[in-house]
Design an enzyme around this catalytic site. Structure first.
Site, PDB file in Angstrom:
ATOM      1  N   ALA A  77      11.151 -33.860  90.699  1.00  0.00           N
ATOM      2  CA  ALA A  77      11.179 -33.763  92.161  1.00  0.00           C
ATOM      3  C   ALA A  77       9.750 -33.775  92.733  1.00  0.00           C
ATOM      4  O   ALA A  77       8.828 -33.261  92.080  1.00  0.00           O
ATOM      5  CB  ALA A  77      11.904 -32.489  92.581  1.00  0.00           C
ATOM      6  N   PRO A  78       9.551 -34.391  93.895  1.00  0.00           N
ATOM      7  CA  PRO A  78      10.572 -34.961  94.790  1.00  0.00           C
ATOM      8  C   PRO A  78      11.053 -36.351  94.421  1.00  0.00           C
ATOM      9  O   PRO A  78      11.993 -36.831  95.023  1.00  0.00           O
ATOM     10  CB  PRO A  78       9.853 -34.983  96.138  1.00  0.00           C
ATOM     11  CG  PRO A  78       8.416 -35.173  95.786  1.00  0.00           C
ATOM     12  CD  PRO A  78       8.204 -34.400  94.507  1.00  0.00           C
ATOM     13  N   GLY A  79      10.413 -37.022  93.456  1.00  0.00           N
ATOM     14  CA  GLY A  79      10.936 -38.295  92.987  1.00  0.00           C
ATOM     15  C   GLY A  79      10.010 -39.486  93.141  1.00  0.00           C
ATOM     16  O   GLY A  79      10.386 -40.605  92.778  1.00  0.00           O
ATOM     17  N   ASN A  80       8.806 -39.300  93.666  1.00  0.00           N
ATOM     18  CA  ASN A  80       7.890 -40.427  93.828  1.00  0.00           C
ATOM     19  C   ASN A  80       7.539 -41.071  92.493  1.00  0.00           C
ATOM     20  O   ASN A  80       7.552 -42.295  92.345  1.00  0.00           O
ATOM     21  CB  ASN A  80       6.614 -39.979  94.537  1.00  0.00           C
ATOM     22  CG  ASN A  80       6.814 -39.773  96.025  1.00  0.00           C
ATOM     23  OD1 ASN A  80       7.816 -40.211  96.584  1.00  0.00           O
ATOM     24  ND2 ASN A  80       5.876 -39.110  96.672  1.00  0.00           N
TER      25      ASN A  80
ATOM     26  N   GLU B 261      14.841 -31.842  86.617  1.00  0.00           N
ATOM     27  CA  GLU B 261      14.331 -30.944  87.654  1.00  0.00           C
ATOM     28  C   GLU B 261      15.133 -29.651  87.596  1.00  0.00           C
ATOM     29  O   GLU B 261      16.345 -29.659  87.796  1.00  0.00           O
ATOM     30  CB  GLU B 261      14.440 -31.585  89.034  1.00  0.00           C
ATOM     31  CG  GLU B 261      14.017 -30.667  90.166  1.00  0.00           C
ATOM     32  CD  GLU B 261      12.624 -30.075  89.955  1.00  0.00           C
ATOM     33  OE1 GLU B 261      12.509 -28.828  89.987  1.00  0.00           O
ATOM     34  OE2 GLU B 261      11.671 -30.849  89.743  1.00  0.00           O
TER      35      GLU B 261
ATOM     36  N   ASP C 197      16.418 -27.474  83.013  1.00  0.00           N
ATOM     37  CA  ASP C 197      15.050 -27.170  82.611  1.00  0.00           C
ATOM     38  C   ASP C 197      14.681 -28.037  81.410  1.00  0.00           C
ATOM     39  O   ASP C 197      15.351 -28.008  80.374  1.00  0.00           O
ATOM     40  CB  ASP C 197      14.949 -25.686  82.255  1.00  0.00           C
ATOM     41  CG  ASP C 197      13.511 -25.238  82.019  1.00  0.00           C
ATOM     42  OD1 ASP C 197      12.629 -26.106  81.870  1.00  0.00           O
ATOM     43  OD2 ASP C 197      13.281 -24.021  81.963  1.00  0.00           O
TER      44      ASP C 197
ATOM     45  N   ASP D  21       4.391 -34.089  84.654  1.00  0.00           N
ATOM     46  CA  ASP D  21       3.599 -33.708  85.829  1.00  0.00           C
ATOM     47  C   ASP D  21       4.086 -32.329  86.287  1.00  0.00           C
ATOM     48  O   ASP D  21       4.847 -32.216  87.238  1.00  0.00           O
ATOM     49  CB  ASP D  21       3.774 -34.750  86.940  1.00  0.00           C
ATOM     50  CG  ASP D  21       2.856 -34.489  88.118  1.00  0.00           C
ATOM     51  OD1 ASP D  21       1.638 -34.649  87.965  1.00  0.00           O
ATOM     52  OD2 ASP D  21       3.356 -34.105  89.192  1.00  0.00           O
TER      53      ASP D  21
ATOM     54  N   CYS E 212      -2.183 -32.106  90.075  1.00  0.00           N
ATOM     55  CA  CYS E 212      -2.937 -32.316  91.320  1.00  0.00           C
ATOM     56  C   CYS E 212      -3.889 -31.134  91.502  1.00  0.00           C
ATOM     57  O   CYS E 212      -3.985 -30.543  92.575  1.00  0.00           O
ATOM     58  CB  CYS E 212      -2.007 -32.479  92.514  1.00  0.00           C
ATOM     59  SG  CYS E 212      -0.719 -31.226  92.646  1.00  0.00           S
TER      60      CYS E 212
END
Length: 595
Positions: free
Chosen positions: A241-244, A271, A300, A320, A422
């Site tokens: 998520a969110p799926g990009n 997710e 999970d 990620d 990030c």
């Protein structure tokens, strides 16, 4: 409670530990809203953006003097919709709140025109662009990154339609500094565009249909670096998520399907959070990636058995995980509200209920403390009162991230992994890479960092590499890691990504038996047949054949070679399927994914 009362209530409430977070987190985390959350969020954000102009209009029209029952916040919200919403105020014509604004229609409209002219804006659209740029603040120094979703469209089509009126420029700096609508086709990531920050892309048909996806350039690094090819088998996105990134993977996989053939690969999207799972599902469906992607709801990744038969063909894995979010642009910038003045009340400065600094009671009340707030990429806030507290928080995050990476190392058929955050902190980045490489599972399975010279071209050419200090002085590790920093002029957020590959060579040609172009597509001859590499072409027989009859086996050399490859794949698959499964769940028994 109406849309306007609910929105005013949210904007007037100072953040606390229970509601937490930024404006978006607080609205979408509020369970008892009667109005649609997206509608509340849009109204709150747009009103904050326009509040400097709306304050002038309300003050100069004496609206609050004539309508004593209106609060300053309600007046802002109602006047915003009256002046700027296509549908006007979202209340019945006879509703008291709507009447309280519309009976002053002439005065409010006139003051809005004067406010526009004071700003030397020739039209409402020109004023909108000016207001948007001012509202973006530091974020105005960044372009809006738009990924063209090749599952639905092409760059060429979008340049000819959505961006037909844009001016093509050669650099990111021109996109940011040039007045008007500009666009730049990215040099590193295929199908990525940088557009002027003030352009409202979310109101275009291409965006609402899923043909265009807002995604920071750095966020595109992991899927592009992973470079999933048809020979790599299935793909896992472990924290989707969110799926990009999931939909980016789907677009890459789809782009490499040979013509007139069906996709043989599956992307498994995990997710664990139920609410974020729903967001992922919407994103995958909107992007047109449903046929390629098998989504799991509230599953999970750490609880999945790597040896389960369902994942026996997973060759690529994108990881990620949650991180500190310290690299995200605009994460610390919350909306400031310019409130109109109440008759007889002392003048006040603009209100920022969401400032990133806390106010304390006692003799220093009204003074800002200097305690920073760490906001992770899930929107969770942690007040960091000391360097030691920050260190403890980063240690907890990096420990979790390492656990996920080591779990990813256990998938038996996986040969390629990307790990990304990030975050700007080495504790979550190079330190995790080093610890992972030193682990027993990495040594046992032969995992190593993907060196720069073996990375896909765009990532190989990206100039910003890992930290030497963070890599314990190891230049090879630092060179293999990819970083980006916000505010360095490249127009991207702070980000980190590293690739891992198996040290054991594959039992088959990594690219398969067919020739491929630079984009990974199979090269075909004039008749549309795949072109074999020289080493896979049938060799002429050493003896002279007197007839045109086929070999006794009934197979050509090409078929024999393909049979050998199929045999190798089958053996590996059967070996994986025959492994012990946790909780006695095999391929048929696991059943966690939704098609």
């Amino acid at each position: 409670m109406s849309l306007y009362h609910e929105t005013a209530d949210i904007l007037s409430t100072a953040p606390n530990n229970s509601s937490g977070g930024n404006l978006k987190t607080r609205i979408f985390g509020k369970k008892d809203l009667k109005s649609p959350q997206q509608q509340v969020y849009a109204l709150a954000l747009e009103t904050c953006k326009w509040s400097p102009v709306l304050k002038e209009v309300i003050d100069n029209s004496d609206l609050l003097r004539h309508e004593r029952k209106l609060t300053p916040l309600l007046a802002l919200l109602l006047v915003h919709d009256f002046l700027l919403s296509k549908r006007g105020i979202a209340l019945p014509a006879t509703h008291g709140l709507r009447v309280s604004i519309e009976r002053h229609k002439a005065r409010i409209t006139a003051e809005f025109t004067r406010a526009r002219l004071r700003r030397k804006a020739g039209s409402i659209e020109a004023l909108r662009e000016q207001i948007t740029t001012e509202f973006l603040g530091d974020a105005a120094g960044y372009p809006r990154w738009v990924r063209v979703n090749t599952l639905k469209t092409t760059v060429e089509d979008q340049l000819a339609t959505t961006f037909a009126t844009f001016t093509r420029v050669l650099s990111i700096n021109e996109v940011i500094t040039t007045h008007g609508k500009c666009i730049h086709v990215d040099d590193h990531i295929p199908n990525l565009l940088a557009i002027s920050p003030g352009f409202e892309i979310t109101k275009t048909e291409a965006y609402t249909s899923g043909a265009l996806i807002l995604q920071d350039k750095a966020s595109c690094f992991p899927a592009y670096l992973l470079d999933p090819r048809s020979e790599d088998g299935d793909v896992i996105d472990s924290c989707s998520a969110p799926g990009n990134k999931t939909t980016h993977l789907a677009a890459i996989v789809h782009s490499r399907i040979p013509e007139n053939e069906q996709c043989s690969q599956t992307i498994y999207a995990f997710e664990k959070d139920p609410k974020r799972s729903r967001t992922l599902e919407k994103m995958v469906n909107l992007a047109g990636a449903k046929e390629i992607t098998r989504m799991n709801f509230a599953q999970d990744f750490l609880r999945v058995d790597p040896n389960a038969g369902l994942f026996a063909n997973v060759g690529c894995l994108l990881l990620d995980p949650s991180c500190s979010g310290s690299g995200i642009v605009g994460r610390d910038d919350m909306p400031t509200i310019h409130l109109p003045e109440i008759l007889g009340a002392p003048k006040k400065s603009p209100v920022n209920n969401y400032g990133r600094k806390r106010k304390r009671g006692g003799p220093d009340i009204g003074k800002e403390s200097t305690q920073p707030i760490l906001v992770d990429d899930d929107g969770k806030e942690t007040v960091v009162s000391s360097e030691n507290e920050l260190k403890v928080r980063l240690e907890a995050l990096s420990s979790f991230q390492l656990t996920l990476l080591l779990h990813a190392f256990k998938f038996p058929a996986t040969r390629k992994i990307t790990y990304s955050t990030c975050s700007i902190h080495a504790e979550e980045n190079e330190h995790v890479v080093l610890k992972a490489l030193q682990s027993d599972i990495a040594k046992e399975r032969g995992w190593r960092v993907l060196p720069r010279e073996r990375q896909v071209r765009g990532m190989r050419d990206w100039p910003v590499r890992g930290s030497i200090d963070g890599s314990n002085g190891n230049p090879k590790i630092a060179e293999a890691c990819i970083r980006s920093y916000k505010g360095d002029g490249r127009g991207v957020m702070g980000f980190f990504v590293a690739g891992f590959v198996r040290d054991v060579p594959p039992t088959f040609d990594e690219d398969g038996p067919y020739l491929r172009g630079d984009d990974g597509r199979i090269i075909r001859d004039v008749s549309g047949m795949p072109t074999l590499k020289p080493q896979y072409r049938p060799r002429p027989s050493s003896s002279v054949q007197l007839t045109d009859q086929p070999p006794e086996s009934g197979h050509t050399g090409e078929e024999e070679q393909q049979d050998e490859m199929d045999s190798d794949d089958t053996d590996a698959s059967e070996s994986s399927i025959g492994s012990d499964l946790s909780d006695s769940e095999g391929e048929d028994g696991w059943g966690g994914f939704a098609d």
